[in-house]
Design a protein around this motif. Structure first.
Motif, PDB file in Angstrom:
ATOM      1  N   GLY A 221       0.765  -1.166  -0.123  1.00 41.41           N
ATOM      2  CA  GLY A 221      -0.062   0.136   0.060  1.00 41.41           C
ATOM      3  C   GLY A 221       1.027   1.113   0.091  1.00 41.41           C
ATOM      4  O   GLY A 221       0.472   2.213  -0.711  1.00 41.41           O
ATOM      5  N   LEU A 222       1.943   1.590   0.972  1.00 40.09           N
ATOM      6  CA  LEU A 222       2.640   2.578   0.946  1.00 40.09           C
ATOM      7  C   LEU A 222       3.558   2.762  -0.020  1.00 40.09           C
ATOM      8  O   LEU A 222       3.753   3.782  -0.799  1.00 40.09           O
ATOM      9  N   TYR A 223       3.952   1.586  -0.987  1.00 42.67           N
ATOM     10  CA  TYR A 223       4.716   1.762  -2.269  1.00 42.67           C
ATOM     11  C   TYR A 223       3.897   2.062  -3.290  1.00 42.67           C
ATOM     12  O   TYR A 223       4.099   3.278  -3.990  1.00 42.67           O
ATOM     13  N   PHE A 224       2.491   1.816  -3.507  1.00 47.48           N
ATOM     14  CA  PHE A 224       1.646   2.148  -4.077  1.00 47.48           C
ATOM     15  C   PHE A 224       1.320   3.565  -4.278  1.00 47.48           C
ATOM     16  O   PHE A 224       1.483   4.460  -5.198  1.00 47.48           O
ATOM     17  N   VAL A 225       1.150   3.964  -2.953  1.00 47.39           N
ATOM     18  CA  VAL A 225       0.742   5.567  -2.913  1.00 47.39           C
ATOM     19  C   VAL A 225       1.908   6.554  -3.290  1.00 47.39           C
ATOM     20  O   VAL A 225       1.947   7.415  -4.120  1.00 47.39           O
ATOM     21  N   THR A 226       3.352   5.889  -2.967  1.00 47.16           N
ATOM     22  CA  THR A 226       4.271   6.788  -3.179  1.00 47.16           C
ATOM     23  C   THR A 226       4.598   6.981  -4.696  1.00 47.16           C
ATOM     24  O   THR A 226       4.873   7.909  -5.177  1.00 47.16           O
ATOM     25  N   VAL A 227       4.588   5.542  -5.499  1.00 48.45           N
ATOM     26  CA  VAL A 227       4.792   5.685  -6.875  1.00 48.45           C
ATOM     27  C   VAL A 227       3.745   6.370  -7.576  1.00 48.45           C
ATOM     28  O   VAL A 227       4.298   7.138  -8.693  1.00 48.45           O
ATOM     29  N   ILE A 228       2.320   6.119  -7.231  1.00 47.37           N
ATOM     30  CA  ILE A 228       1.248   6.878  -7.964  1.00 47.37           C
ATOM     31  C   ILE A 228       1.607   8.353  -7.754  1.00 47.37           C
ATOM     32  O   ILE A 228       1.359   9.096  -8.843  1.00 47.37           O
ATOM     33  N   THR A 229       2.085   8.753  -6.708  1.00 44.20           N
ATOM     34  CA  THR A 229       2.288  10.376  -6.752  1.00 44.20           C
ATOM     35  C   THR A 229       3.272  10.558  -7.582  1.00 44.20           C
ATOM     36  O   THR A 229       3.206  11.840  -8.200  1.00 44.20           O
ATOM     37  N   ILE A 230       4.587   9.993  -7.789  1.00 43.09           N
ATOM     38  CA  ILE A 230       5.530  10.384  -8.802  1.00 43.09           C
ATOM     39  C   ILE A 230       4.878  10.148 -10.281  1.00 43.09           C
ATOM     40  O   ILE A 230       5.111  11.225 -11.000  1.00 43.09           O
ATOM     41  N   LEU A 231       3.944   9.404 -10.520  1.00 42.32           N
ATOM     42  CA  LEU A 231       3.316   9.313 -11.749  1.00 42.32           C
ATOM     43  C   LEU A 231       2.376  10.100 -12.187  1.00 42.32           C
ATOM     44  O   LEU A 231       2.047  10.583 -13.061  1.00 42.32           O
ATOM     45  N   VAL A 232       1.742  10.685 -10.933  1.00 45.52           N
ATOM     46  CA  VAL A 232       0.942  11.975 -11.140  1.00 45.52           C
ATOM     47  C   VAL A 232       1.635  12.970 -11.401  1.00 45.52           C
ATOM     48  O   VAL A 232       1.200  14.019 -12.564  1.00 45.52           O
ATOM     49  N   ILE A 233       2.619  13.133 -11.003  1.00 50.20           N
ATOM     50  CA  ILE A 233       3.434  14.539 -11.225  1.00 50.20           C
ATOM     51  C   ILE A 233       3.978  14.411 -12.533  1.00 50.20           C
ATOM     52  O   ILE A 233       4.119  15.418 -13.351  1.00 50.20           O
ATOM     53  N   GLN A 234       4.209  13.193 -12.963  1.00 47.60           N
ATOM     54  CA  GLN A 234       5.040  13.045 -14.232  1.00 47.60           C
ATOM     55  C   GLN A 234       3.858  12.431 -15.324  1.00 47.60           C
ATOM     56  O   GLN A 234       4.245  11.766 -16.394  1.00 47.60           O
ATOM     57  N   PHE A 235       2.544  12.825 -15.258  1.00 47.57           N
ATOM     58  CA  PHE A 235       1.469  12.062 -15.666  1.00 47.57           C
ATOM     59  C   PHE A 235       1.756  12.296 -17.373  1.00 47.57           C
ATOM     60  O   PHE A 235       1.117  11.309 -18.290  1.00 47.57           O
ATOM     61  N   ASP A 236       1.989  13.437 -17.814  1.00 50.25           N
ATOM     62  CA  ASP A 236       2.132  13.598 -19.110  1.00 50.25           C
ATOM     63  C   ASP A 236       2.996  12.607 -19.939  1.00 50.25           C
ATOM     64  O   ASP A 236       2.880  12.500 -21.100  1.00 50.25           O
ATOM     65  N   VAL A 237       3.901  12.113 -19.250  1.00 48.52           N
ATOM     66  CA  VAL A 237       4.920  11.021 -20.084  1.00 48.52           C
ATOM     67  C   VAL A 237       4.480   9.508 -19.862  1.00 48.52           C
ATOM     68  O   VAL A 237       5.213   8.849 -20.389  1.00 48.52           O
TER      69      VAL A 237
END
Length: 447
Positions: A221-237
């Motif tokens: 769960g923690l890893y999911f939240v962390t990586v999703i945060t990165i992907l939201v920031i980088q959503f365009d790529v």
């Protein structure tokens, strides 16, 4: 002398992981897929119900509930292979290696269904009545005494393959990188890790199961939240990353020398290291489940590669690819993943999150792997002597903390390869018995 040994291990790893073994793993998995007619995949919801405890029966033989068995198996597989192993795959094989990790996972789901069903079908007991399971018992109980040399091969390789070489090495490297410690601190870290691991390991399989069942949901769960945060920031790529994975999977441009074969081997090898389908470790854990229904546990085991490789490994891959660090860095393993997190997250947060995740992932792996080693030693000697492997295991944590990453990878890969041969061969030979049991089990569900 040690450098000569490192070279020999590297050559053996490269040789044994060539096409014959990959054909055995992938070809075996494809056979299981086709031979099952994809039936287990149609019961994925039923597998979730089993995992939730709907069919738990405390009076059946075994030591762990379905959830604890899967959690313990995932605790071993969702570890450094998902954070560091994915980085190794991308650094050496390019983005396309991730696609072949996915293929490995899908095929691995069928492999785990068969091998873990067999682990419950053919299990033994020690002098205290505790259940003993794994490919070595599947071979001796299912195929007969004449096949025992194959079981011995698995157990001997298992004594090495279940050592914490890769996990302890990469956890130590993380702490060195984050806090900029001197290299000599690796010894100190190794001793601390061994001390922490001993608290759980020496408590036996029940304690490992309880700890794992609490750690695994938290860490995923923690890893999911962390990586999703990165992907939201980088959503365009992110869409471009999926295209990059798919296009490079069949070109091999980013792989060493641009060789497609090398790319495929890299992805399959790292996928096997990640989800361990066909290697034979998971059956040792799933075989201890409290159940009289082998197919039931086979369905639960099938969930493992989906969580491990299709979900967690994909998250890591997208984090690394979306930041682009793999293109302009000569780092490998955990150092590359750390760079990806720090590229996007505010200063200090990336380091902190990775340290927490690596600690949780690595410790959970260290706990579960020790049980596999004790099982192998117990088979080679007597079950009551298996516990002495724990002391070898704890000592190896200290040594693993200071060896080179390449040696750690080659050592475990070599042992995994030797473990896979007996596991897959016995699964292929006994597959008709699984199908017969599955037909009866699924028939009862429809009534």
């Amino acid at each position: 002398m040690f450098e000569i040994f490192e070279g020999l291990v590297a050559k053996f790893s490269s040789w044994v992981w060539d096409w014959p073994l990959l054909i055995l793993l992938i070809g075996g998995g494809i056979f299981f897929l086709i031979y099952s007619r994809f039936t287990p995949f149609l019961y994925f919801k039923h597998a979730i119900d089993i995992l939730r405890g709907k069919y738990d029966d405390q009076n059946t033989p075994g030591q762990l509930s379905h959830f604890q068995a899967l959690s313990s198996a995932i605790a071993a597989t969702v570890g450094m292979g998902n954070i560091s192993g994915v980085a190794v795959a991308i650094a050496t094989g390019g983005p396309g290696a991730v696609f072949w990790m996915w293929i490995s996972a899908l095929i691995g789901m069928a492999t785990k269904f068969y091998t873990c069903s067999l682990a419950v079908m053919y299990r033994s007991k020690d002098e205290k009545g505790n259940v003993l399971s794994g490919p070595m018992y599947v071979i001796t109980e299912g195929l007969g005494a004449s096949w025992k040399p194959l079981a011995v091969l698995f157990s001997l390789a298992g004594l090495i393959g279940t050592l914490p070489a890769f996990t302890a090495n990469q956890l130590t490297q993380t702490l060195i990188d984050v806090w900029d410690w001197e290299e000599e601190y690796k010894w100190h870290i190794g001793f601390v890790l061994a001390g922490l691991a001993s608290v759980v390991i020496l408590g036996g399989i029940q304690r490992i199961g309880v700890v794992a069942s609490r750690l695994v949901p938290f860490m995923v769960g923690l890893y999911f939240v962390t990586v999703i945060t990165i992907l939201v920031i980088q959503f365009d790529v992110v869409p471009d990353m999926f295209m990059m994975i798919l296009t490079d999977a069949f070109s091999g441009r980013a792989a060493a020398g641009g060789v497609l074969g090398y790319l495929i081997k890299t992805g399959i090898k790292r996928g096997a290291f990640s989800n361990e389908a066909g290697i034979g470790t998971a059956p040792m854990m799933h075989g201890t489940a409290k159940t009289n229904e082998p197919i039931r546990e086979g369905l639960v085991a099938m969930i493992g590669p989906a969580i491990d490789t299709l979900f967690v490994c994909t998250l890591t891959a997208l984090a690394i690819l979306s930041t682009g660090v793999w293109q302009h860095s000569d780092k490998n393993g955990i150092s590359l993943t750390l760079s990806a997190f720090n590229e996007v997250l505010p200063y200090g947060i990336g380091d902190g999150v990775v340290v927490i995740m690596v600690l949780v992932f690595a410790l959970s792996t260290l706990f579960s792997y020790s049980y596999y080693g004790t099982n192998c030693l117990g088979f080679l000697t007597k079950p009551k002597y298996g516990k002495y492997y724990n002391y070898i295991y704890l000592g190896s944590i200290v040594i693993a903390a200071v060896v080179k990453i390449d040696f750690a990878i080659n050592l475990i890969d070599s042992a995994f390869a030797l473990m896979a041969i007996p596991t897959v061969l016995s699964g292929l030979i006994l597959a008709p018995r699984v199908n017969k049991s599955a037909k009866m089990y699924f028939g009862k569900l429809k009534k």
